[in-house]
Design an enzyme around this catalytic site. Sequence first.
Site, PDB file in Angstrom:
ATOM      1  N   HIS A 262       0.915  -1.128   0.060  1.00 52.73           N
ATOM      2  CA  HIS A 262       0.156   0.043  -0.021  1.00 52.73           C
ATOM      3  C   HIS A 262       0.855   1.186  -0.027  1.00 52.73           C
ATOM      4  O   HIS A 262       2.024   1.267   0.731  1.00 52.73           O
ATOM      5  CB  HIS A 262      -0.938  -0.025   1.060  1.00 52.73           C
TER       6      HIS A 262
ATOM      7  N   CYS B 223      -4.840   1.748  -4.237  1.00 53.76           N
ATOM      8  CA  CYS B 223      -4.069   2.937  -3.572  1.00 53.76           C
ATOM      9  C   CYS B 223      -2.891   3.227  -4.449  1.00 53.76           C
ATOM     10  O   CYS B 223      -2.605   4.342  -4.686  1.00 53.76           O
ATOM     11  CB  CYS B 223      -3.615   2.614  -1.962  1.00 53.76           C
TER      12      CYS B 223
END
Length: 659
Positions: free
Chosen positions: A33, A101
């Site tokens: 992420h 993301c």
Amino acid sequence: MSTVKLYVYDLSNGLARQLSRQLTGKQIDGIWHTSVVVYGKEIFYGQGISITAPGQSHHGRPLQVIDVGETAIDEPTFQEFLDDMREHYTADKYHLLEFNCNSFTNDCVGLLTGGSIPDWIKDLPSDFLSTPFGAALRPTIDAMFRRPVSGAPPPTAPPVPAIQPRAAATAAAASPNPDLAATLLQAVASQAFSSQSGVAATNGRASTPSTITTTAPIHIATNPASFHNVLKTHRAVVAMFTSQTCPPCRMIEPVFERIAHERTQSADVGGGGGIAFVKVDLGAGMANTVAAEYGVRVTPTFLFFRDGDKTGEMKGANASEFESQVNLLIWETYPPHPHTQKSIPALDTVSTNPILFTQVPALDTVLSKLISFIDKSALQTTSAQTVKQRLTSEVVPWLKTRFPAAQQSKATKPPPSNQLLIHWTETTRELVTALPPGELFPLVDMWRLALLDDTVAAYCASNSGSTSDPVQLLLVQGLANISQPTPARNYTLTLLRLLSNTFASPTLGSSVLKRKPLTTILVHNLLHEDAAVRTAAASLGFNVAAFIQKERLEAVRQRYGPFAKSEEDGDWEVEIVSAVLEAIGNEKQSEEIVHRLVACLAFLLRFSPVYEMQVGPLLEVLQAKETLKSKLDSTGFSPNGVKGPALRKLITQVADGLC
């Protein structure tokens, strides 16, 4: 001027590094992420676009901080960019693999510095999907991030995606450690998609789902990395380059979404490695970079890709032309069965309706014969009396009413009661344990006739394979019969006719089609010394093949797709084809048997999903073409070969076209 940093987190909290090789066979050091840190703020995408103080998000401290350069863009301009991106990076569009993301961070880095995030982050989804575990788990992940249908009201607070029962089963099947895989996947999804109290949305506004959303299975690409990832993970890709200010785009967009649904759902080419439909909005992120890479200057423009290579392009909002181009792409990517191009007129004239044995016997004579066997059996007196009473007062009277003689054709034809069927099944269960197969044929003949009734067929299908299924009870006896040194011919003959009649009902036919006892009994009796038994076996073989042919033909008519992914059992088909070919080679007396067997063989071969890999090579080894053509002269059928013109044409066309 501001520095731009990339914060990198591991959503698996170290589990990927520890377990990835065990689960996937490939070392994956983290489920990455990322967020971008600029102007003293950390910005990331999960439940919409959110901002927080650096290092204060719910992900905790970053595992790694990467300096990606400096930006000359001022903060108000970047704020406007984020406001525009909120329309695209909404909670309802988040997908762990396709639009996540890292897609957002890559767009931000591209605007701020002109660069991109590292490849080892961008390429993680395609690396994961390249493993057998990843490919098998793809449908599970898709199910967790299923986007809402266009036009449906957006949820006020999107829940954290959860693994549904069906998806959990997929995960379990895909992993050597199902519980661990499911737990890890849910933890990653929760980390990726959850938000934290105190995390402010950009510009102080709540991050809510877009009211105008794309629908699954349409992907979003706002930068080259996300677009190239779709190309890597799908064999066929249809990309729509669009703009919110383009009226023709709004006209064609519903067509694009409809076709995306139809082709990925009914075509059986969706999911990992199948077909993807992608929207590239030139007003979003780095989408203009994607457009420039492929020379797209006007909207709407549609690009078509196969195995990563561009194969076609279409400009404008011509709906019929767009659909034709999509069909062509799928046809070329997943060509239909090779035999769809072969013309076999003689086979096309052969009806696929089942061959049924409908003759009504002298029911009183059949009953009398069966009672004589019961009287001589070891069945206890009380049980024997109950069995005879049910046969005499319930079963045979209904059969006479349901299947009247010609002179009574106007008689009523009531369906049997459920109680009658239960009593008859219980009687059958008692008799198959008390009588040898050679004395059961009157009972089998009664059921053979009864299966022509829809209610009886539905009852048997609903109890398929259980101890309450009379067909299964009689099949088991059939296996016991053929295992004897001298099998009872009368039981074999009536059982083959009964099995042929199961195909009067598609539901019942489907339930008995692949049962091992049926296959064993069929293969064993195709070479029986008795012509009547061979005829019944050939009829059963024809019904089996015709039933399969109908299913396969419907699949060819209604869908494109990887036909070889059919669930047909290749070993079963090889066994049946081998037996039918041997029976054709041995049959030298009855043209009727040859005709049914050749049609059976043709139906099995025509759209076989395992033709190229298994059946085709088998035909060469068994010299199928030579076996068939020998029936045209005295070498294969005495005295001078088969005479019927229709049969001779069928043999020639099947030998030349399918063998």
